[in-house]
Design a protein around this motif. Structure first.
Motif, short mmCIF file in Angstrom:
data_model
loop_
_atom_site.label_atom_id
_atom_site.label_comp_id
_atom_site.label_asym_id
_atom_site.label_seq_id
_atom_site.Cartn_x
_atom_site.Cartn_y
_atom_site.Cartn_z
N ASN A 1 -4.23 9.59 9.33
CA ASN A 1 -3.18 10.07 9.03
C ASN A 1 -1.35 10.48 9.73
OD1 ASN A 1 -4.30 10.09 5.98
ND2 ASN A 1 -3.60 12.15 5.45
N ASN B 1 -8.63 -0.60 -2.21
CA ASN B 1 -9.80 0.63 -1.41
C ASN B 1 -11.07 0.07 -1.78
OD1 ASN B 1 -7.17 1.70 -0.65
ND2 ASN B 1 -7.70 3.39 -1.80
N LYS C 1 -5.20 6.72 -2.03
CA LYS C 1 -6.27 7.21 -2.31
C LYS C 1 -6.78 5.65 -4.16
CE LYS C 1 -7.28 11.68 -1.11
NZ LYS C 1 -7.57 12.67 -1.62
N PHE C 2 -6.27 5.55 -4.66
CA PHE C 2 -5.42 4.85 -5.88
C PHE C 2 -5.53 3.55 -6.02
CE2 PHE C 2 -4.47 9.11 -7.85
CZ PHE C 2 -6.02 9.70 -8.11
N ASP C 3 -4.88 2.96 -4.73
CA ASP C 3 -4.30 1.82 -4.49
C ASP C 3 -6.03 0.82 -4.59
OD1 ASP C 3 -4.25 -1.13 -2.21
OD2 ASP C 3 -2.11 0.32 -2.50
N GLU D 1 -1.30 10.88 -1.38
CA GLU D 1 -2.32 11.05 -1.70
C GLU D 1 -2.52 9.79 -3.16
OE1 GLU D 1 -5.29 13.32 -3.94
OE2 GLU D 1 -4.69 13.66 -1.36
N THR E 1 0.78 -1.44 -0.29
CA THR E 1 0.15 -0.16 -0.57
C THR E 1 0.41 0.88 -0.40
OG1 THR E 1 -1.10 -0.98 1.36
CG2 THR E 1 -1.85 1.30 1.37
N GLY F 1 -13.68 4.59 -1.25
CA GLY F 1 -13.31 5.46 -0.30
C GLY F 1 -12.06 5.77 1.04
N THR F 2 -11.98 4.13 1.53
CA THR F 2 -10.83 4.10 3.05
C THR F 2 -9.76 3.41 1.92
OG1 THR F 2 -13.31 3.43 4.33
CG2 THR F 2 -10.91 2.71 5.05
N ILE F 3 -8.85 3.50 3.01
CA ILE F 3 -7.23 3.28 2.80
C ILE F 3 -7.00 1.97 2.94
CG2 ILE F 3 -4.76 2.86 2.05
CD1 ILE F 3 -5.67 6.65 2.00
#
Length: 354
Positions: A342, A318, A313-315, A310, A239, A321-323
């Motif tokens: 964070n 997810n 967020k594209f992982d 930032e 991640t 919207g949760t990482i």
């Protein structure tokens, strides 16, 4: 080595590879064979490979540029176009000879060309032998976002010939070792400890460790082929590692190989495990020390923290919207779908930089 039989295909090793490949070709009525290589494997591996092929079929070579930056839809488009121009059809066999970029991209091209042709992966790097060529993940990057477009479909066979490792630099070998270390951390502490004692390993040991690593991944994938649960554990270190790899992908002085970024990710996510899941502090320090001995340390300045975070967020793990992270309760006992505040992400980066 005894072939490993998965639910859908076989994984052949060393000398048995080519016997199995030639038998497979002779048993099927293929119209022709296409071999996908990159500019590195074209020079160093293709001549060795072609000498092992026993067939009267027409063999066409398609070469792409080497490097993660070329793992794109644009490269796929060029390969699709070449296949079409050279009259590849649904009875074509595609052989992907190369590292993770070639096997990922080549598998994706084969799965989508004329709605799917048969393909075989012949990984030539340590990373692709123990990771990229197994499990059926095929795809390409979207801009600098890793593996954003793809499909899960297994190859028809995987051939692992460790003689190709002689063509690799020590840096490439270290990159592959990261995925093997990950297999140990999520599955088997004894296996992890063997890998950590690098100075005592022989080439024969490496062959066995590669075999064991393939078995670990194969077992996890077969229990959860579409990554709904257990297979997510294979993303330990990825991640943050993928975000770091993506951020530095086109960096002039700091571009990282996949395994180098994942090694950093494993240090960071081990620290997060110690903060959230009470993973032992001494083991956290030991994993950091052992990893830095192999990979060294890069400087990640504080100004890079925010854009790296930032990118997470594209992982693909997810949800809504949760990482989601994979962390460790203990070595060999991962915890999936962990959410990290964070401030802890920043502390983990500080821990790496200390």
């Amino acid at each position: 080595m005894t072939p490993i039989q998965t639910q859908d295909y076989s994984i052949q090793f060393n000398d048995d590879c080519y016997t199995a490949l030639n038998k497979y070709i002779n048993q099927h009525s293929f119209s022709n064979i296409f071999v996908l290589v990159d500019s590195n494997t074209s020079e160093h591996c293709l001549p060795i490979f072609l000498r092992q092929l026993e067939t009267d079929l027409t063999i066409e070579i398609i070469e792409i540029e080497a490097g993660e930056q070329n793992k794109t839809i644009e490269t796929c488009s060029g390969v699709w176009q070449t296949l079409s121009e050279l009259r590849a059809d649904r009875k074509t066999l595609m052989l992907n000879l190369g590292g993770g970029v070639v096997t990922d991209l080549g598998g994706f091209v084969a799965c989508t060309y004329q709605r799917g042709i048969k393909f075989i992966n012949i990984p030539t790097t340590l990373l692709s032998m123990v990771d990229a060529s197994i499990g059926g993940k095929n795809g390409v990057d979207l801009g600098n976002i890793k593996n954003q477009v793809g499909i899960i479909k297994t190859p028809n066979m995987v051939l692992i010939d460790t003689n190709y490792l002689e063509t690799l630099s020590s840096r490439e070998m270290r990159s592959g070792l990261a995925e093997m270390l990950k297999h140990g951390l999520i599955r088997d502490e004894l296996y992890y400890n063997k890998l950590s004692a690098l100075s005592n390993l022989t080439l024969e040991d490496l062959d066995q460790l590669i075999y064991d690593s393939v078995l670990i991944k194969k077992d996890i994938v077969e229990q959860d082929p579409t990554e709904q649960n257990l297979r997510k554990s294979l993303n330990f270190g990825h991640t943050l590692g993928h975000a770091i790899e993506s951020y530095y992908l086109n960096h002039e002085t700091k571009s990282l190989l996949h395994g180098e970024a994942i090694a950093i990710g494993m240090i960071l996510e081990t620290y997060l495990s110690s903060q959230l899941l009470n993973f032992p502090t001494e083991k956290t320090k030991s994993i950091k020390e052992n990893t830095l001995k192999v990979y060294g340390k890069i400087d990640i300045p504080e100004k890079d923290y925010a854009p790296i975070i930032e990118l997470m967020k594209f992982d693909k793990k997810n949800e809504k919207g949760t990482i989601n992270f994979v962390l460790l309760n203990t070595i060999g006992n991962p915890e999936i779908n962990c959410v990290i505040p964070n401030d802890l992400l920043i502390k983990s980066l500080n821990f790496y930089n200390e």
